[in-house]
Design a protein around this motif. Structure first.
Motif, short mmCIF file in Angstrom:
data_model
loop_
_atom_site.label_atom_id
_atom_site.label_comp_id
_atom_site.label_asym_id
_atom_site.label_seq_id
_atom_site.Cartn_x
_atom_site.Cartn_y
_atom_site.Cartn_z
N UNK A 67 -15.23 -31.21 -70.57
CA UNK A 67 -14.65 -32.22 -71.88
C UNK A 67 -13.43 -32.26 -72.54
N UNK A 68 -13.15 -31.15 -71.23
CA UNK A 68 -11.28 -31.71 -72.23
C UNK A 68 -10.50 -32.61 -72.14
N UNK A 69 -10.48 -32.86 -72.97
CA UNK A 69 -9.23 -33.95 -73.71
C UNK A 69 -7.90 -34.45 -72.85
N UNK A 70 -7.66 -33.28 -72.32
CA UNK A 70 -5.90 -33.53 -71.27
C UNK A 70 -6.42 -34.05 -70.17
N UNK A 71 -7.96 -33.29 -69.81
CA UNK A 71 -8.43 -33.54 -67.90
C UNK A 71 -8.66 -34.71 -68.38
N UNK A 72 -9.57 -35.18 -69.41
CA UNK A 72 -9.80 -36.80 -69.44
C UNK A 72 -7.97 -37.85 -69.02
N UNK A 73 -7.40 -37.45 -69.89
CA UNK A 73 -6.54 -38.67 -69.77
C UNK A 73 -5.46 -38.24 -68.08
N UNK A 74 -5.97 -37.45 -67.51
CA UNK A 74 -5.53 -37.10 -65.85
C UNK A 74 -6.40 -37.80 -65.07
#
Lengths: 229, 229
Positions: free
Chosen positions: B17-24
């Motif tokens: 769910x992390x927004x930052x992981x989704x960016x990656x």
């Protein structure tokens, strides 16, 4: 001289205050291009270049007529590719649209409210009548009512610039180590406020105030040629 | 397989769910690069790669370890210049910092408030205790008090996206005709909200909702692999 910039001015033709024209003044300076300025009032715009535009800035470059500050910046990068780029590539051209939209939707209405009477007061007589009629119709209130609402905007204005303030922790300009067109977009808004109302909305040591001062210093301090209102 | 992405997950390891992981995740898909995902809980981050990072995403690419979604995107463009660019040039790299700052300062706190109890509830037991302690200390209120403030955020959330909404009148992505890293920045924030709280904050025909749906469809619909909360 083949290049001519039509720029919105007050009764005093030296007081050129349009945020959009300032974006183009900075763009032309960034590219190192010479030009002459033709100051016009609101009510003179429809008569220039045979009715070639409804808004300024309007740039005549030889045979070419371009209006809208963003379109002018794109034109300058295409027409003068050997001069410093205003966008730094295709990605920058696209992302600058977001920053334009942010500046327009976040800053411009607040500045309109804060500065509306100051703008009115610096105009010539015919322009004052036009400005009052068109703005009162568009905003659904008298200039004096809008200005009253503007007093509350002064308090909250600095907070609107938080995205820029945070970004300035990692780089000195929106363009990175040096300015690009989006710096001139946001500069144009704050320069408009500086020249019209002259209201202090930022603490002196605010990173945004320091960035704005850096922008005023650019290109031989061209932004300081018009004094604060 | 030399490429490994450490990704924040709930008790159900599939709920990343992390927004930052989704960016990656979107950046790797954009570049067409394969990798394995290693789901980790908050309290496991300090133990991965011999304490090599305090945050995820963390990308191992052969001998190289890179953390922070923006740094990973820059790394990917440098390491794989023949794959589609995430920034579209130097100007894009710089301007994406502004959009990151805008997303972080405008959207992230509101989403934290709206989704904080949902995030808590999807975590494993040890992570729940850590999350409650760290967030209550950081925000100076109980999770339940923060969530109560979050209910007011739901009403005003759509308005925060006005700069993106206006920009979408002129182009379908922040990157222009196709997405670039700043699309993934803002997508990451809304995907975080979608997966955790699942709250509807946009009208179905809102241009921002349509853009978000386009982002969910990108790269084989990778964004839809995790269902809404």
């Amino acid at each position: 001289m083949t290049r001519l910039l039509y720029a919105l001015a007050g009764a005093d033709k030296a007081r050129q205050f349009s945020p959009h024209v300032w974006k183009t003044v900075m763009s032309l300076a960034h590219k190192g291009l010479d030009y002459e300025t033709m100051p016009v009032g609101f009510t003179e715009i429809s008569g220039i270049e045979n009715g070639g535009t409804a808004t300024v800035p309007l740039l005549r470059d030889g045979d070419k007529l371009v209006s809208d500050s963003f379109a002018i910046a794109l034109y300058l990068d295409e027409a003068y590719p050997d001069r410093p780029s205003l966008f730094g590539g295709q990605g920058g051209q696209a992302m600058a649209r977001f920053i334009e939209s942010w500046s327009q939707s976040t800053l411009h209405m607040a500045i309109t409210r804060i500065a509306i009477l100051d703008i009115h007061n610096l105009l010539g007589e015919a322009d004052q009548a036009y400005f009052r009629r068109s703005r009162e119709e568009r905003l659904g209130a008298s200039l004096e009512e809008i200005a009253a609402a503007g007093r509350a905007e002064i308090e909250t204005f600095a907070k609107k610039l938080q995205p820029l303030r945070n970004m300035l922790k990692t780089q000195p300009f929106i363009g990175g180590e040096s300015p690009l067109f989006p710096d001139y977009i946001v500069f144009g808004a704050l320069q408009w406020l500086r020249i019209t109302a002259g209201t202090t909305v930022l603490e002196a040591d605010d990173p945004v105030a320091l960035w704005f001062a850096r922008c005023l210093d650019l290109h031989g301090g061209i932004g300081r040629r018009v004094t604060a209102g």
